[in-house]
Enzyme design. Structure first.
Site, mmCIF file in Angstrom:
data_model
loop_
_atom_site.group_PDB
_atom_site.id
_atom_site.type_symbol
_atom_site.label_atom_id
_atom_site.label_comp_id
_atom_site.label_asym_id
_atom_site.label_seq_id
_atom_site.Cartn_x
_atom_site.Cartn_y
_atom_site.Cartn_z
ATOM 1 N N PRO A 199 0.806 -1.229 0.000
ATOM 2 C CG PRO A 199 -0.072 -1.090 2.149
ATOM 3 C CD PRO A 199 0.582 -2.047 1.200
ATOM 4 C CG ASN A 200 -0.187 4.271 1.434
ATOM 5 O OD1 ASN A 200 -1.185 4.789 0.928
ATOM 6 N ND2 ASN A 200 -0.215 3.728 2.633
ATOM 7 C CE1 TYR A 226 9.030 4.990 2.905
ATOM 8 C CE2 TYR A 226 7.442 6.801 2.929
ATOM 9 C CZ TYR A 226 7.928 5.621 3.471
ATOM 10 O OH TYR A 226 7.339 5.072 4.574
ATOM 11 N NE ARG A 232 4.026 6.625 1.664
ATOM 12 C CZ ARG A 232 4.252 5.403 2.087
ATOM 13 N NH1 ARG A 232 4.732 4.502 1.252
ATOM 14 N NH2 ARG A 232 3.991 5.059 3.318
ATOM 15 C CG HIS A 243 4.951 -1.682 10.612
ATOM 16 N ND1 HIS A 243 6.295 -1.986 10.760
ATOM 17 C CD2 HIS A 243 4.908 -0.739 9.630
ATOM 18 C CE1 HIS A 243 7.005 -1.261 9.913
ATOM 19 N NE2 HIS A 243 6.198 -0.499 9.212
ATOM 20 C CB SER A 257 12.488 4.142 5.042
ATOM 21 O OG SER A 257 11.470 3.310 5.586
ATOM 22 C CG ASP A 295 -0.171 -17.285 9.316
ATOM 23 O OD1 ASP A 295 0.897 -17.405 9.957
ATOM 24 O OD2 ASP A 295 -1.296 -17.387 9.855
ATOM 25 C CG HIS A 314 10.927 -2.343 4.779
ATOM 26 N ND1 HIS A 314 9.568 -2.139 4.773
ATOM 27 C CD2 HIS A 314 11.142 -3.509 5.426
ATOM 28 C CE1 HIS A 314 8.987 -3.148 5.419
ATOM 29 N NE2 HIS A 314 9.922 -3.996 5.814
ATOM 30 C CD GLU A 361 9.370 -7.400 5.835
ATOM 31 O OE1 GLU A 361 8.814 -8.491 6.087
ATOM 32 O OE2 GLU A 361 9.407 -6.449 6.629
ATOM 33 N NE ARG A 364 10.268 6.154 8.358
ATOM 34 C CZ ARG A 364 9.269 5.942 7.509
ATOM 35 N NH1 ARG A 364 9.284 4.853 6.739
ATOM 36 N NH2 ARG A 364 8.276 6.790 7.410
ATOM 37 C CG ASN A 389 8.001 -2.150 0.555
ATOM 38 O OD1 ASN A 389 7.477 -2.231 1.664
ATOM 39 N ND2 ASN A 389 8.635 -1.064 0.136
ATOM 40 N NE ARG A 422 7.082 4.769 9.862
ATOM 41 C CZ ARG A 422 6.012 4.855 9.071
ATOM 42 N NH1 ARG A 422 5.661 3.845 8.315
ATOM 43 N NH2 ARG A 422 5.290 5.950 9.051
ATOM 44 C CB ALA A 462 1.612 0.450 6.912
HETATM 45 C C1 DQA Z 1 8.056 1.028 3.938
HETATM 46 C C2 DQA Z 1 8.164 1.298 5.442
HETATM 47 C C3 DQA Z 1 6.825 1.151 6.121
HETATM 48 O O1 DQA Z 1 6.944 1.446 7.510
HETATM 49 C C4 DQA Z 1 5.823 2.120 5.530
HETATM 50 O O2 DQA Z 1 4.558 1.925 6.107
HETATM 51 C C5 DQA Z 1 5.763 2.034 4.038
HETATM 52 C C6 DQA Z 1 7.005 1.910 3.299
HETATM 53 C C7 DQA Z 1 9.385 1.272 3.209
HETATM 54 O O3 DQA Z 1 9.506 0.832 2.066
HETATM 55 O O4 DQA Z 1 10.283 1.922 3.756
HETATM 56 O O5 DQA Z 1 4.696 2.158 3.449
HETATM 57 O O6 DQA Z 1 7.684 -0.334 3.744
#
Ligand code: DQA
Length: 144
Positions: free
Chosen positions: A9-10, A22, A17, A79, A101, A86, A99, A97, A106, A73, A110, A76
């Site tokens: 998401p996002n 980022y 953003r 978390h 950031s 699962d 990320h 995984e 942070r 990735n 997170r 959020a």
């Molecule tokens: C993220 C880090 C997450 O905490 C955050 O919610 C994101 C992006 C990252 O790529 O750094 O949406 O996954």
């Protein structure tokens, strides 16, 4: 070697953003850099982005018998989502995984990823370079 990349998401809003966190690259730019690196490594990638937890789980399932591994990735959901954790454990291939950031540098909430324990490994803090490092790590892991 086929690899699936899933942006959560996002991440579709990369480039606009929270640029200070980022960076300026858009998701398209991140994906283009990944495709170039994947070509050089002899990896074929398919890329997805979804804001929906269930869809991310279904995408993971869809890789069974089809892909050598996944770069995920979870945004959020990292978390919060035991269901994605699962699914990562349920599939037969390694999931790395990723990320952009450094989630440990942070807000304290997170620093805890509930999905990381289900990953073959995690890469965080290198911006788009996290995906590139993830591709290399996945290839090395699969070929070992
Ligand atoms: C993220 C880090 C997450 O905490 C955050 O919610 C994101 C992006 C990252 O790529 O750094 O949406 O996954």
């Amino acid at each position: 070697m086929n690899v699936m990349v899933i942006h959560g998401p996002n991440l579709n809003l990369l480039g606009s953003r929270e640029q200070a966190v980022y960076g300026p690259a858009t998701l398209d730019e991140v994906n283009r850099e990944m495709v170039t690196e994947a070509d050089a490594l002899g990896i074929e990638i398919e890329v997805h982005q979804s804001a929906r937890e269930g869809e991310i789980i279904e995408l993971l399932h869809s890789g069974i018998g089809r892909v050598a591994g996944v770069l995920l990735n979870p945004g959020a959901y990292s978390h919060t989502s035991r269901a994605i954790a699962d699914a990562m454990r349920a599939v037969s291939f390694p999931v790395i995984e990723v990320h952009l950031s450094n989630i440990h540098a942070r807000e304290p909430w997170r620093a805890r990823s509930v999905t990381a324990g289900a990953a073959a490994g995690i890469v965080a803090g290198f911006g788009p370079g996290s995906y590139i490092a993830g591709l290399h790590a996945l290839k090395r892991l699969v070929e070992a």
